[in-house]
Design a protein around this motif. Structure first.
Motif, PDB file in Angstrom:
ATOM      1  N   ALA A 120      -2.386   3.191   5.232  1.00 30.78           N
ATOM      2  CA  ALA A 120      -1.028   3.666   5.201  1.00 30.78           C
ATOM      3  C   ALA A 120       0.208   2.927   5.697  1.00 30.78           C
ATOM      4  O   ALA A 120       1.200   2.737   4.895  1.00 30.78           O
ATOM      5  N   ALA A 121      -0.319   2.148   6.535  1.00 31.43           N
ATOM      6  CA  ALA A 121       0.874   1.159   7.350  1.00 31.43           C
ATOM      7  C   ALA A 121       1.193   0.091   6.287  1.00 31.43           C
ATOM      8  O   ALA A 121       2.286  -0.320   6.034  1.00 31.43           O
ATOM      9  N   MET A 122       0.151  -0.433   5.736  1.00 31.78           N
ATOM     10  CA  MET A 122       0.020  -1.529   4.745  1.00 31.78           C
ATOM     11  C   MET A 122       0.962  -1.016   3.581  1.00 31.78           C
ATOM     12  O   MET A 122       1.852  -1.652   3.134  1.00 31.78           O
ATOM     13  N   MET A 123       0.530   0.071   3.144  1.00 30.71           N
ATOM     14  CA  MET A 123       1.096   0.453   1.738  1.00 30.71           C
ATOM     15  C   MET A 123       2.674   1.016   2.236  1.00 30.71           C
ATOM     16  O   MET A 123       3.628   0.675   1.364  1.00 30.71           O
ATOM     17  N   GLY A 124       3.097   1.361   3.323  1.00 33.89           N
ATOM     18  CA  GLY A 124       4.503   1.720   3.790  1.00 33.89           C
ATOM     19  C   GLY A 124       5.383   0.497   3.870  1.00 33.89           C
ATOM     20  O   GLY A 124       6.451   0.408   3.444  1.00 33.89           O
ATOM     21  N   PHE A 187       1.476  10.785   6.822  1.00 36.64           N
ATOM     22  CA  PHE A 187       2.437  10.769   7.886  1.00 36.64           C
ATOM     23  C   PHE A 187       2.796   9.440   8.348  1.00 36.64           C
ATOM     24  O   PHE A 187       4.047   9.019   8.517  1.00 36.64           O
ATOM     25  N   VAL A 188       1.852   8.583   8.360  1.00 40.49           N
ATOM     26  CA  VAL A 188       1.959   7.247   8.738  1.00 40.49           C
ATOM     27  C   VAL A 188       2.890   6.457   7.818  1.00 40.49           C
ATOM     28  O   VAL A 188       3.714   5.722   7.927  1.00 40.49           O
ATOM     29  N   LEU A 189       2.453   6.606   6.462  1.00 39.87           N
ATOM     30  CA  LEU A 189       3.132   6.008   5.487  1.00 39.87           C
ATOM     31  C   LEU A 189       4.617   6.568   5.402  1.00 39.87           C
ATOM     32  O   LEU A 189       5.809   5.631   5.458  1.00 39.87           O
ATOM     33  N   ASN A 190       4.772   7.600   5.429  1.00 41.71           N
ATOM     34  CA  ASN A 190       6.377   8.127   5.324  1.00 41.71           C
ATOM     35  C   ASN A 190       7.058   7.841   6.498  1.00 41.71           C
ATOM     36  O   ASN A 190       8.470   7.446   6.573  1.00 41.71           O
TER      37      ASN A 190
END
Length: 206
Positions: A120-124, A187-190
């Protein structure tokens, strides 16, 4: 005494746009690969494509590319040709890289908790890079803005409905633990996008 004037927007060079497209899509593709391997889901057309991949022999890249095709017309009408062309390139790169990355590396062991947070962090971060260079990754965002402009439904509510629908379908396909970890990932991504893509924080433009 007058307020200090904000510095003018700085036009991105063409090679800066190219770098952002390549690195942003690489990060997004790696995050999606982690999610695909761990059988996690995300929102929008990416989440829909992952569900189709889990339920059929079709690959994420092919489904993601095809599902986005109808939305380019709306993108041209609302965002212009520059944004649409960059978005098309970004989606094509993601579709290709998500096929190639599993050929370049093998996950003999992947903890789903790590995949949820790191993916998620990488996608964000990848998404922030694309947004700062006027590119997108999915038609749901474009459609939601179009429907809001037409007075049909607020963009945020429409996207929430789509993501909830994906979540409901996932509950019938995946273990509850993986669905819960997918919610953590959302949640992490957003949060990553919200913190790093605040209006006025970045002064570049494409």
């Amino acid at each position: 005494m007058t307020d200090a004037q904000e510095p003018p927007l700085e036009q991105h060079k063409w090679y800066e746009d190219v770098q952002a497209l390549l690195l942003g899509t690489l990060l997004l593709s790696f995050g999606v690969t982690l999610y695909s391997t761990a059988m996690l889901i995300t929102g929008g057309l990416a989440g829909t494509s992952l569900l189709v991949e889990f339920a059929s022999p079709l690959s994420f890249g092919l489904v993601f590319f095809v599902l986005n095709l109808p939305f380019y017309i709306l993108s041209v009408l609302r965002m212009g040709w520059g944004f649409t062309i960059r978005t098309f390139i970004a989606i094509a790169l993601i579709s290709a890289m998500t096929r190639l990355i599993p050929m370049w590396m093998d996950f003999s062991a992947l903890d789903p908790v790590f995949a949820s947070v790191a993916g998620a962090a990488m996608m964000g971060v990848g998404l922030v890079m694309l947004l700062r260079h006027r590119a997108g990754i999915g038609g749901i965002t474009i459609l939601s803005q179009f429907l809001q402009d037409k007075g049909v439904i607020r963009a945020g509510i429409f996207q929430l409905i789509v993501d909830l629908a994906i979540l409901v379908v996932a509950l019938f396909m995946l273990p509850l633990k993986l669905v819960a970890l997918s919610i953590v990932g959302a949640f992490v991504l957003n949060l990553t996008v919200a913190i790093n893509h605040k209006p006025g924080r970045y002064r570049g433009m494409s």
